[in-house]
Scaffold this motif. Structure first.
Motif, PDB file in Angstrom:
ATOM      1  N   ASP A 190       0.823  -1.206   0.000  1.00 60.90           N
ATOM      2  CA  ASP A 190       0.000   0.000   0.000  1.00 60.90           C
ATOM      3  C   ASP A 190       0.859   1.259   0.000  1.00 60.90           C
ATOM      4  O   ASP A 190       0.542   2.237  -0.685  1.00 60.90           O
ATOM      5  N   SER A 191       1.947   1.244   0.753  1.00 65.90           N
ATOM      6  CA  SER A 191       2.847   2.399   0.815  1.00 65.90           C
ATOM      7  C   SER A 191       3.512   2.652  -0.531  1.00 65.90           C
ATOM      8  O   SER A 191       3.607   3.797  -0.983  1.00 65.90           O
ATOM      9  N   VAL A 192       3.983   1.589  -1.168  1.00 59.20           N
ATOM     10  CA  VAL A 192       4.653   1.729  -2.465  1.00 59.20           C
ATOM     11  C   VAL A 192       3.664   2.252  -3.508  1.00 59.20           C
ATOM     12  O   VAL A 192       3.967   3.204  -4.240  1.00 59.20           O
ATOM     13  N   LEU A 193       2.480   1.652  -3.579  1.00 57.92           N
ATOM     14  CA  LEU A 193       1.491   2.088  -4.568  1.00 57.92           C
ATOM     15  C   LEU A 193       1.037   3.520  -4.317  1.00 57.92           C
ATOM     16  O   LEU A 193       0.900   4.311  -5.253  1.00 57.92           O
ATOM     17  N   GLY A 194       0.820   3.867  -3.050  1.00 60.91           N
ATOM     18  CA  GLY A 194       0.430   5.240  -2.713  1.00 60.91           C
ATOM     19  C   GLY A 194       1.523   6.241  -3.063  1.00 60.91           C
ATOM     20  O   GLY A 194       1.244   7.321  -3.604  1.00 60.91           O
ATOM     21  N   PHE A 195       2.760   5.892  -2.787  1.00 55.06           N
ATOM     22  CA  PHE A 195       3.875   6.770  -3.086  1.00 55.06           C
ATOM     23  C   PHE A 195       4.021   6.965  -4.592  1.00 55.06           C
ATOM     24  O   PHE A 195       4.198   8.091  -5.065  1.00 55.06           O
ATOM     25  N   LEU A 196       3.928   5.873  -5.345  1.00 56.72           N
ATOM     26  CA  LEU A 196       4.028   5.975  -6.804  1.00 56.72           C
ATOM     27  C   LEU A 196       2.901   6.837  -7.373  1.00 56.72           C
ATOM     28  O   LEU A 196       3.127   7.671  -8.252  1.00 56.72           O
ATOM     29  N   LYS A 197       1.705   6.654  -6.853  1.00 57.63           N
ATOM     30  CA  LYS A 197       0.562   7.433  -7.323  1.00 57.63           C
ATOM     31  C   LYS A 197       0.765   8.917  -7.041  1.00 57.63           C
ATOM     32  O   LYS A 197       0.523   9.754  -7.912  1.00 57.63           O
ATOM     33  N   ARG A 198       1.226   9.243  -5.840  1.00 61.60           N
ATOM     34  CA  ARG A 198       1.471  10.645  -5.495  1.00 61.60           C
ATOM     35  C   ARG A 198       2.550  11.254  -6.387  1.00 61.60           C
ATOM     36  O   ARG A 198       2.428  12.400  -6.822  1.00 61.60           O
ATOM     37  N   GLN A 199       3.593  10.491  -6.674  1.00 64.08           N
ATOM     38  CA  GLN A 199       4.673  11.003  -7.519  1.00 64.08           C
ATOM     39  C   GLN A 199       4.186  11.214  -8.949  1.00 64.08           C
ATOM     40  O   GLN A 199       4.569  12.187  -9.597  1.00 64.08           O
ATOM     41  N   LEU A 200       3.351  10.315  -9.435  1.00 62.35           N
ATOM     42  CA  LEU A 200       2.801  10.493 -10.778  1.00 62.35           C
ATOM     43  C   LEU A 200       1.888  11.714 -10.836  1.00 62.35           C
ATOM     44  O   LEU A 200       1.895  12.457 -11.819  1.00 62.35           O
ATOM     45  N   GLU A 201       1.116  11.934  -9.779  1.00 59.08           N
ATOM     46  CA  GLU A 201       0.245  13.109  -9.727  1.00 59.08           C
ATOM     47  C   GLU A 201       1.056  14.403  -9.692  1.00 59.08           C
ATOM     48  O   GLU A 201       0.611  15.425 -10.198  1.00 59.08           O
ATOM     49  N   LYS A 202       2.252  14.350  -9.095  1.00 62.79           N
ATOM     50  CA  LYS A 202       3.126  15.521  -9.051  1.00 62.79           C
ATOM     51  C   LYS A 202       3.835  15.747 -10.380  1.00 62.79           C
ATOM     52  O   LYS A 202       4.474  16.771 -10.573  1.00 62.79           O
ATOM     53  N   GLY A 203       3.765  14.779 -11.276  1.00 61.57           N
ATOM     54  CA  GLY A 203       4.394  14.920 -12.579  1.00 61.57           C
ATOM     55  C   GLY A 203       5.791  14.329 -12.663  1.00 61.57           C
ATOM     56  O   GLY A 203       6.528  14.613 -13.602  1.00 61.57           O
ATOM     57  N   ASN A 204       6.180  13.504 -11.723  1.00 63.01           N
ATOM     58  CA  ASN A 204       7.506  12.877 -11.719  1.00 63.01           C
ATOM     59  C   ASN A 204       7.499  11.580 -12.526  1.00 63.01           C
ATOM     60  O   ASN A 204       7.872  10.521 -12.041  1.00 63.01           O
ATOM     61  N   TRP A 205       7.101  11.681 -13.776  1.00 61.18           N
ATOM     62  CA  TRP A 205       6.972  10.513 -14.640  1.00 61.18           C
ATOM     63  C   TRP A 205       8.313   9.831 -14.875  1.00 61.18           C
ATOM     64  O   TRP A 205       8.406   8.609 -14.844  1.00 61.18           O
ATOM     65  N   LEU A 230      11.371   6.573  -1.260  1.00 59.17           N
ATOM     66  CA  LEU A 230      10.334   5.542  -1.172  1.00 59.17           C
ATOM     67  C   LEU A 230      10.637   4.567  -0.040  1.00 59.17           C
ATOM     68  O   LEU A 230       9.769   4.263   0.779  1.00 59.17           O
ATOM     69  N   ARG A 231      11.868   4.086   0.015  1.00 58.16           N
ATOM     70  CA  ARG A 231      12.240   3.140   1.066  1.00 58.16           C
ATOM     71  C   ARG A 231      12.111   3.777   2.453  1.00 58.16           C
ATOM     72  O   ARG A 231      11.641   3.139   3.390  1.00 58.16           O
ATOM     73  N   GLY A 232      12.485   5.042   2.579  1.00 57.49           N
ATOM     74  CA  GLY A 232      12.339   5.746   3.856  1.00 57.49           C
ATOM     75  C   GLY A 232      10.888   5.857   4.286  1.00 57.49           C
ATOM     76  O   GLY A 232      10.563   5.698   5.468  1.00 57.49           O
ATOM     77  N   LYS A 233      10.000   6.126   3.331  1.00 55.50           N
ATOM     78  CA  LYS A 233       8.564   6.208   3.644  1.00 55.50           C
ATOM     79  C   LYS A 233       8.032   4.853   4.104  1.00 55.50           C
ATOM     80  O   LYS A 233       7.249   4.775   5.050  1.00 55.50           O
ATOM     81  N   VAL A 234       8.471   3.795   3.452  1.00 55.57           N
ATOM     82  CA  VAL A 234       8.024   2.456   3.833  1.00 55.57           C
ATOM     83  C   VAL A 234       8.520   2.114   5.237  1.00 55.57           C
ATOM     84  O   VAL A 234       7.766   1.602   6.068  1.00 55.57           O
ATOM     85  N   VAL A 235       9.776   2.429   5.531  1.00 58.20           N
ATOM     86  CA  VAL A 235      10.336   2.157   6.862  1.00 58.20           C
ATOM     87  C   VAL A 235       9.549   2.916   7.920  1.00 58.20           C
ATOM     88  O   VAL A 235       9.164   2.350   8.951  1.00 58.20           O
ATOM     89  N   LEU A 251      11.325  -6.299   0.731  1.00 61.08           N
ATOM     90  CA  LEU A 251      10.012  -6.214   0.093  1.00 61.08           C
ATOM     91  C   LEU A 251       9.875  -5.130  -0.966  1.00 61.08           C
ATOM     92  O   LEU A 251       9.170  -5.330  -1.956  1.00 61.08           O
ATOM     93  N   VAL A 252      10.515  -3.983  -0.790  1.00 60.08           N
ATOM     94  CA  VAL A 252      10.326  -2.890  -1.747  1.00 60.08           C
ATOM     95  C   VAL A 252      10.739  -3.297  -3.167  1.00 60.08           C
ATOM     96  O   VAL A 252       9.964  -3.087  -4.111  1.00 60.08           O
ATOM     97  N   PRO A 253      11.928  -3.890  -3.379  1.00 57.06           N
ATOM     98  CA  PRO A 253      12.263  -4.302  -4.748  1.00 57.06           C
ATOM     99  C   PRO A 253      11.307  -5.356  -5.317  1.00 57.06           C
ATOM    100  O   PRO A 253      10.965  -5.317  -6.502  1.00 57.06           O
ATOM    101  N   LEU A 254      10.851  -6.275  -4.467  1.00 57.85           N
ATOM    102  CA  LEU A 254       9.911  -7.295  -4.941  1.00 57.85           C
ATOM    103  C   LEU A 254       8.591  -6.673  -5.371  1.00 57.85           C
ATOM    104  O   LEU A 254       8.046  -7.010  -6.429  1.00 57.85           O
TER     105      LEU A 254
END
Length: 118
Positions: free
Chosen positions: A36-51, A74-79, A100-103
């Motif tokens: 959930d953290s990884v998907l949420g972080f990726l979504k937020r970054q895409l919304e910010k335009g960090n494609w 990303l890893r810091g947010k997950v930790v 887990l993050v790379p997987l």
């Protein structure tokens, strides 16, 4: 990318559980929280335009300057999330995130490729 990060096998889960001294329920919750953290972080970054950064990390190229910063953030947010939600010590949360993050990123990248091919 999937070749580098195969799916999570029961043996890997047992090894992770032994190393982290987590109960089965905690480990399942840690996986869910990380996903959930990884998907949420990726979504937020895409919304910010960090494609470009998202694309670098999903392609398995986190060694670019922006990709490396992005992956470390990303890893810091997950930790942080694992520590807050499960009450884990930092060293245990870092170990879980390192595994887990790379997987999870590999699984997300695989899903993205499948969706694009359709």
């Amino acid at each position: 990318m999937r070749n580098f990060f195969p799916s999570i096998s029961p043996l890997k889960l047992q090894q992770l559980q032994r190393c982290s001294n987590l109960r089965q329920e905690q480990l399942v919750e840690a996986i869910s929280i990380t996903k959930d953290s990884v998907l949420g972080f990726l979504k937020r970054q895409l919304e910010k335009g960090n494609w470009k950064e998202v694309q670098d990390v999903l392609k398995g190229k986190p060694m670019t300057k922006a990709g490396k910063f992005f992956y470390n953030e990303l890893r810091g947010k997950v930790v942080s999330t694992l520590m807050m939600r499960l009450g884990l010590r930092r060293i245990v949360a870092v170990g879980i995130a390192l595994v887990l993050v790379p997987l999870i990123l590999a699984m997300v990248a695989g899903e993205a490729v499948r969706m694009v091919k359709k």
